[in-house]
Design a protein around this motif. Structure first.
Motif, PDB file in Angstrom:
ATOM      1  N   ILE A 286      11.141  -8.197   3.334  1.00  0.00           N
ATOM      2  CA  ILE A 286      10.163  -8.598   2.320  1.00  0.00           C
ATOM      3  C   ILE A 286      10.831  -8.733   0.959  1.00  0.00           C
ATOM      4  CG2 ILE A 286       8.154  -7.769   1.021  1.00  0.00           C
ATOM      5  CD1 ILE A 286       7.189  -6.525   3.728  1.00  0.00           C
ATOM      6  N   GLU A 287      11.698  -7.777   0.619  1.00  0.00           N
ATOM      7  CA  GLU A 287      12.381  -7.821  -0.675  1.00  0.00           C
ATOM      8  C   GLU A 287      13.321  -9.019  -0.762  1.00  0.00           C
ATOM      9  OE1 GLU A 287      13.550  -6.807  -4.521  1.00  0.00           O
ATOM     10  OE2 GLU A 287      11.777  -6.284  -3.317  1.00  0.00           O
ATOM     11  N   GLN A 288      14.002  -9.334   0.332  1.00  0.00           N
ATOM     12  CA  GLN A 288      14.865 -10.519   0.340  1.00  0.00           C
ATOM     13  C   GLN A 288      14.048 -11.789   0.113  1.00  0.00           C
ATOM     14  OE1 GLN A 288      16.934 -10.284   4.098  1.00  0.00           O
ATOM     15  NE2 GLN A 288      18.479  -8.862   3.309  1.00  0.00           N
TER      16      GLN A 288
ATOM     17  N   ALA B 129       5.685  -8.708  -3.611  1.00  0.00           N
ATOM     18  CA  ALA B 129       6.300 -10.001  -3.323  1.00  0.00           C
ATOM     19  C   ALA B 129       5.293 -11.143  -3.330  1.00  0.00           C
ATOM     20  CB  ALA B 129       7.010  -9.940  -1.972  1.00  0.00           C
ATOM     21  N   GLY B 130       4.022 -10.831  -3.398  1.00  0.00           N
ATOM     22  CA  GLY B 130       2.998 -11.868  -3.330  1.00  0.00           C
ATOM     23  C   GLY B 130       2.747 -12.377  -1.930  1.00  0.00           C
ATOM     24  N   LEU B 131       3.102 -11.557  -0.932  1.00  0.00           N
ATOM     25  CA  LEU B 131       2.869 -11.933   0.466  1.00  0.00           C
ATOM     26  C   LEU B 131       1.529 -11.381   0.945  1.00  0.00           C
ATOM     27  CD1 LEU B 131       6.465 -11.261   1.837  1.00  0.00           C
ATOM     28  CD2 LEU B 131       5.380 -13.489   1.486  1.00  0.00           C
TER      29      LEU B 131
ATOM     30  N   GLY C 140       3.889 -12.285   6.631  1.00  0.00           N
ATOM     31  CA  GLY C 140       2.587 -11.684   6.366  1.00  0.00           C
ATOM     32  C   GLY C 140       2.522 -10.339   7.068  1.00  0.00           C
ATOM     33  N   VAL C 141       1.704  -9.449   6.548  1.00  0.00           N
ATOM     34  CA  VAL C 141       1.543  -8.112   7.135  1.00  0.00           C
ATOM     35  C   VAL C 141       0.120  -7.958   7.631  1.00  0.00           C
ATOM     36  CG1 VAL C 141       1.631  -5.617   6.702  1.00  0.00           C
ATOM     37  CG2 VAL C 141       3.291  -7.135   5.595  1.00  0.00           C
ATOM     38  N   VAL C 142      -0.034  -7.482   8.863  1.00  0.00           N
ATOM     39  CA  VAL C 142      -1.360  -7.127   9.359  1.00  0.00           C
ATOM     40  C   VAL C 142      -1.399  -5.634   9.652  1.00  0.00           C
ATOM     41  CG1 VAL C 142      -1.820  -9.433  10.264  1.00  0.00           C
ATOM     42  CG2 VAL C 142      -0.864  -7.705  11.782  1.00  0.00           C
ATOM     43  N   VAL C 143      -2.533  -5.044   9.355  1.00  0.00           N
ATOM     44  CA  VAL C 143      -2.726  -3.590   9.460  1.00  0.00           C
ATOM     45  C   VAL C 143      -3.930  -3.356  10.368  1.00  0.00           C
ATOM     46  CG1 VAL C 143      -3.052  -1.449   8.176  1.00  0.00           C
ATOM     47  CG2 VAL C 143      -1.862  -3.386   7.091  1.00  0.00           C
ATOM     48  N   VAL C 144      -3.668  -2.875  11.561  1.00  0.00           N
ATOM     49  CA  VAL C 144      -4.684  -2.820  12.612  1.00  0.00           C
ATOM     50  C   VAL C 144      -5.309  -1.421  12.711  1.00  0.00           C
ATOM     51  CG1 VAL C 144      -5.123  -3.163  15.075  1.00  0.00           C
ATOM     52  CG2 VAL C 144      -3.422  -4.585  13.904  1.00  0.00           C
ATOM     53  N   ASP C 145      -6.567  -1.327  12.360  1.00  0.00           N
ATOM     54  CA  ASP C 145      -7.403  -0.154  12.663  1.00  0.00           C
ATOM     55  C   ASP C 145      -6.942   1.162  12.047  1.00  0.00           C
ATOM     56  OD1 ASP C 145      -8.878  -1.922  14.114  1.00  0.00           O
ATOM     57  OD2 ASP C 145      -8.407  -1.088  16.078  1.00  0.00           O
ATOM     58  N   PHE C 146      -6.276   1.104  10.899  1.00  0.00           N
ATOM     59  CA  PHE C 146      -5.997   2.349  10.183  1.00  0.00           C
ATOM     60  C   PHE C 146      -7.274   2.737   9.418  1.00  0.00           C
ATOM     61  CE2 PHE C 146      -1.087   2.004   9.954  1.00  0.00           C
ATOM     62  CZ  PHE C 146      -0.961   2.817  11.070  1.00  0.00           C
TER      63      PHE C 146
ATOM     64  N   VAL D  98       2.211   2.359   4.197  1.00  0.00           N
ATOM     65  CA  VAL D  98       1.852   2.162   2.790  1.00  0.00           C
ATOM     66  C   VAL D  98       2.979   1.495   1.994  1.00  0.00           C
ATOM     67  CG1 VAL D  98       1.298   3.340   0.632  1.00  0.00           C
ATOM     68  CG2 VAL D  98       0.059   3.928   2.721  1.00  0.00           C
ATOM     69  N   PRO D  99       4.244   1.941   2.093  1.00  0.00           N
ATOM     70  CA  PRO D  99       5.308   1.252   1.349  1.00  0.00           C
ATOM     71  C   PRO D  99       5.525  -0.193   1.791  1.00  0.00           C
ATOM     72  CG  PRO D  99       6.038   3.443   2.038  1.00  0.00           C
ATOM     73  CD  PRO D  99       4.747   3.167   2.747  1.00  0.00           C
ATOM     74  N   VAL D 100       5.258  -0.494   3.056  1.00  0.00           N
ATOM     75  CA  VAL D 100       5.384  -1.877   3.531  1.00  0.00           C
ATOM     76  C   VAL D 100       4.319  -2.752   2.857  1.00  0.00           C
ATOM     77  CG1 VAL D 100       5.284  -3.390   5.552  1.00  0.00           C
ATOM     78  CG2 VAL D 100       6.377  -1.138   5.733  1.00  0.00           C
ATOM     79  N   ILE D 101       3.092  -2.242   2.810  1.00  0.00           N
ATOM     80  CA  ILE D 101       2.027  -2.975   2.118  1.00  0.00           C
ATOM     81  C   ILE D 101       2.390  -3.165   0.651  1.00  0.00           C
ATOM     82  CG2 ILE D 101      -0.387  -2.906   1.381  1.00  0.00           C
ATOM     83  CD1 ILE D 101      -1.000  -1.279   3.901  1.00  0.00           C
ATOM     84  N   GLU D 102       2.843  -2.096   0.016  1.00  0.00           N
ATOM     85  CA  GLU D 102       3.172  -2.179  -1.413  1.00  0.00           C
ATOM     86  C   GLU D 102       4.286  -3.195  -1.663  1.00  0.00           C
ATOM     87  OE1 GLU D 102       1.932   2.406  -2.619  1.00  0.00           O
ATOM     88  OE2 GLU D 102       4.010   1.926  -2.148  1.00  0.00           O
ATOM     89  N   ALA D 103       5.277  -3.234  -0.790  1.00  0.00           N
ATOM     90  CA  ALA D 103       6.357  -4.211  -0.942  1.00  0.00           C
ATOM     91  C   ALA D 103       5.828  -5.628  -0.803  1.00  0.00           C
ATOM     92  CB  ALA D 103       7.450  -3.943   0.090  1.00  0.00           C
TER      93      ALA D 103
END
Length: 211
Positions: A201-203, A62-64, A22-28, A53-58
């Protein structure tokens, strides 16, 4: 100079990725990124937004799950005893509490408003990740020495494997950024980069592609 922590076994084993990310994005948010706000305008933070941004998009491909947060309050009375005066201007509905437009365009699945440093403190972030069976959290955001560090420690304390892409977090000060990354790397997290995060993420996507 030798590392006295390493001599005592700190950082002698990697955390590694687990079964689901999972990805968390803190205070951007605009109040911490935008140059037109007292706490904004740090080049390192702006670069971290671009790299995130590319990490979120990936992750979205992936449906994560991707959970973002902003720091904000219904009124100054709702804020804890911060020593940073500008924090008390982060009021619900104000521009300072809006997600940075680039992060908003990447469309996190959930955006939470928090009132303390960590994205996990008194929010449903951990419950959402647990529901999704996430065991590995990629932490992005700002500020490295403040809310990012607090979020890393809470993620660790909650039992998640923690990954911190050094180029997806930012601080006002390069030295504070480097020192805090080094410190969490000794104890709580693997410090990676955006490319490694996207590759993992891609793997996961390829391994779980049901099409």
């Amino acid at each position: 100079m030798s590392d006295i922590y390493a001599q005592r076994g700190y950082g002698d084993r990697p955390v590694g990725f687990g079964a689901k990310i999972g990805v968390v994005v803190v205070d951007f948010q605009r109040g911490f990124v935008g140059a037109d706000f007292p706490m904004g305008g740090a080049p390192m933070v702006d670069q971290a937004v671009r790299n995130t941004v590319p990490v979120i998009e990936a992750a979205k491909r992936a449906g994560l799950p991707v959970i973002a947060c902003v720091n904000g309050y219904d009124s100054p009375r709702a804020a804890p005893h911060w020593k940073v005066g500008a924090v008390f201007d982060l009021l619900r509905g104000s521009a300072a509490v809006d997600l940075d437009p680039r992060i908003a365009a990447a469309a996190p699945d959930v955006t939470l408003m928090k009132s303390a440093p960590s994205i996990f403190f008194a929010t449903p972030a951990a419950a959402i990740l647990n529901k999704e069976r996430v065991d590995t959290v990629i932490v992005t955001g700002c500020i490295t020495s403040g809310c990012v560090r607090a979020s890393v420690i809470d993620a660790f304390s909650l039992g998640f494997r923690v990954m911190v892409p050094h180029d997806c977090v930012g601080d006002h000060d390069a030295e504070a950024h480097a020192q805090n990354l080094k410190d969490v790397e000794r104890r709580y997290a693997d410090v990676i980069d955006a490319a490694i995060a996207i590759e993992a993420i891609e793997q996961w996507r390829q391994s779980n592609d049901k099409s």
